[in-house]
Design an enzyme around this catalytic site. Structure first.
Site, PDB file in Angstrom:
ATOM      1  N   HIS A  85      -5.325 -27.051  10.759  1.00  0.00           N
ATOM      2  CA  HIS A  85      -5.026 -27.358   9.147  1.00  0.00           C
ATOM      3  C   HIS A  85      -3.979 -26.658   8.612  1.00  0.00           C
ATOM      4  O   HIS A  85      -3.375 -27.348   7.674  1.00  0.00           O
ATOM      5  CB  HIS A  85      -6.504 -27.007   8.482  1.00  0.00           C
ATOM      6  CG  HIS A  85      -6.604 -25.694   7.888  1.00  0.00           C
ATOM      7  ND1 HIS A  85      -7.584 -24.843   8.703  1.00  0.00           N
ATOM      8  CD2 HIS A  85      -6.199 -25.105   7.050  1.00  0.00           C
ATOM      9  CE1 HIS A  85      -7.380 -23.325   8.124  1.00  0.00           C
ATOM     10  NE2 HIS A  85      -6.530 -23.709   7.103  1.00  0.00           N
ATOM     11  N   GLN A 221      -8.003 -17.238   1.181  1.00  0.00           N
ATOM     12  CA  GLN A 221      -6.706 -18.480   1.442  1.00  0.00           C
ATOM     13  C   GLN A 221      -5.371 -17.592   1.681  1.00  0.00           C
ATOM     14  O   GLN A 221      -5.047 -16.538   1.222  1.00  0.00           O
ATOM     15  CB  GLN A 221      -6.819 -19.172   0.053  1.00  0.00           C
ATOM     16  CG  GLN A 221      -7.830 -20.055  -0.346  1.00  0.00           C
ATOM     17  CD  GLN A 221      -9.216 -19.481  -0.559  1.00  0.00           C
ATOM     18  OE1 GLN A 221      -9.200 -18.754  -1.444  1.00  0.00           O
ATOM     19  NE2 GLN A 221      -9.921 -19.643   0.289  1.00  0.00           N
ATOM     20  N   GLY A 222      -4.833 -17.952   2.565  1.00  0.00           N
ATOM     21  CA  GLY A 222      -3.617 -17.520   3.171  1.00  0.00           C
ATOM     22  C   GLY A 222      -4.069 -16.874   4.549  1.00  0.00           C
ATOM     23  O   GLY A 222      -3.120 -16.437   5.069  1.00  0.00           O
TER      24      GLY A 222
HETATM   25  N1  ARG Z   1      -8.978 -22.016   4.585  1.00  0.00           N
HETATM   26  C1  ARG Z   1      -8.464 -20.729   4.043  1.00  0.00           C
HETATM   27  C2  ARG Z   1      -7.096 -20.578   4.703  1.00  0.00           C
HETATM   28  O1  ARG Z   1      -6.461 -21.872   4.767  1.00  0.00           O
HETATM   29  C3  ARG Z   1      -9.172 -19.759   5.004  1.00  0.00           C
HETATM   30  C4  ARG Z   1     -10.535 -19.437   4.478  1.00  0.00           C
HETATM   31  C5  ARG Z   1     -11.365 -18.585   4.684  1.00  0.00           C
HETATM   32  N2  ARG Z   1     -12.235 -18.554   4.069  1.00  0.00           N
HETATM   33  C6  ARG Z   1     -13.417 -17.450   4.162  1.00  0.00           C
HETATM   34  N3  ARG Z   1     -14.379 -17.669   3.393  1.00  0.00           N
HETATM   35  N4  ARG Z   1     -13.255 -16.827   5.259  1.00  0.00           N
HETATM   36  O2  ARG Z   1      -6.176 -19.615   4.729  1.00  0.00           O
END
Ligand code: ARG
Length: 269
Positions: A85, A221-222
């Site tokens: 992603h 996020q990140g």
């Molecule tokens: N989708 C997030 C990213 O692109 C990672 C999210 C992880 N979330 C979590 N609750 N562990 O960085």
């Protein structure tokens, strides 16, 4: 039931893309940060600062201007494992991999262009699985690589096993990034428990969950694309979750044993 937040394609674009959000969650997160409340979540929520000297295989995945948006793991001098992603919409000219740079605002370390991006051919969205990609670097990184699990190593995910997470992600859901690399440990969660949290979005063959039932420690996020290490080996890739560090909603990581042979085919090609 879990709305995927695809709103933000700015700096944390891919990072934010997979934050599963809920209004109630936002309220809960806000309360946690209130003065006098329990310690506010920290980046790699609940973690501590560390360095790329301590974890030399942790790479920043950046845009052409070296703005970090995901993490990755160096598994061979010219091969980096990250999340599919993270690579959606990217091209070999739009991304860079930066090694040996502890701080987002640093200028040190090694910057490499990417000569090839392999995304799992069946990848669609992180909640369907196959969230794995391998980058081939134009410049070899002079850093220690991380070993990764092989297909038969599925025992590493036994519920309650300590796993280490790393990244430059946000301090809390919707917050800002950490300038310094951070790390934390979280226990793996059983597949049945994770399915209880996420229903059919959790695909046990392709994903593994980690986090405390009370929340408080998580990737955010990140951090996506970065490593989940078990016993010093790369065993998962930061993928998705509902919010960050919420009680009852562990982080979801790509189950690397499932993709180990495919990754090896890319690493050796
Ligand atoms: N989708 C997030 C990213 O692109 C990672 C999210 C992880 N979330 C979590 N609750 N562990 O960085």
């Amino acid at each position: 039931m879990f709305g995927l937040d695809r709103a933000s394609r700015t700096v944390r674009r891919r990072a934010a893309a997979l934050a599963v959000t809920a209004a109630a969650t936002a309220a809960a997160t806000a309360l946690t940060g209130a003065p006098g409340a329990v310690a506010a979540p920290q980046p790699i929520v609940g973690g501590t600062t560390t360095t790329t000297t301590a974890y030399p295989f942790v790479m920043q995945i950046t845009d052409a201007s070296q703005n970090q948006f995901c993490g990755g793991t160096l598994v061979a001098p010219t091969k980096v494992v990250t999340a599919a992603h993270c690579m959606v919409g990217e091209t070999t000219s739009s991304v860079r991999v930066v090694g040996g740079r502890t701080y987002l605002n640093g200028t040190n370390g090694t910057v490499s262009r990417v000569s090839r991006i392999w995304i799992h051919p069946n990848y669609t969205t992180a909640t369907r699985g196959e969230d794995v990609a391998v980058l081939t670097l134009s410049t070899a990184m002079p850093y220690t690589t991380a070993p990764y699990v092989s297909a038969s190593d599925t025992a590493v995910y036994a519920a309650g096993t300590t796993a280490r997470i790393l990244g430059w992600g946000t301090t809390r859901s919707g917050g800002s990034s950490s300038n310094q690399l951070r790390t934390a440990t979280v226990p793996t969660v059983s597949d049945s428990s994770c399915a209880g949290s996420y229903g059919s979005s959790f695909v046990a063959a392709e994903m593994v969950c980690a986090g405390y039932s009370s929340g408080g420690v998580d990737t955010c996020q990140g951090d996506s694309g970065g490593p989940l290490l078990i016993g010093g080996r790369l065993a998962g890739i930061t993928s998705w979750g509902q919010g960050c560090a919420q009680a009852g909603y562990p982080g979801v990581y790509t189950r690397l044993t499932t993709f180990s042979s495919l990754v090896t085919a890319q690493v050796t090609s």
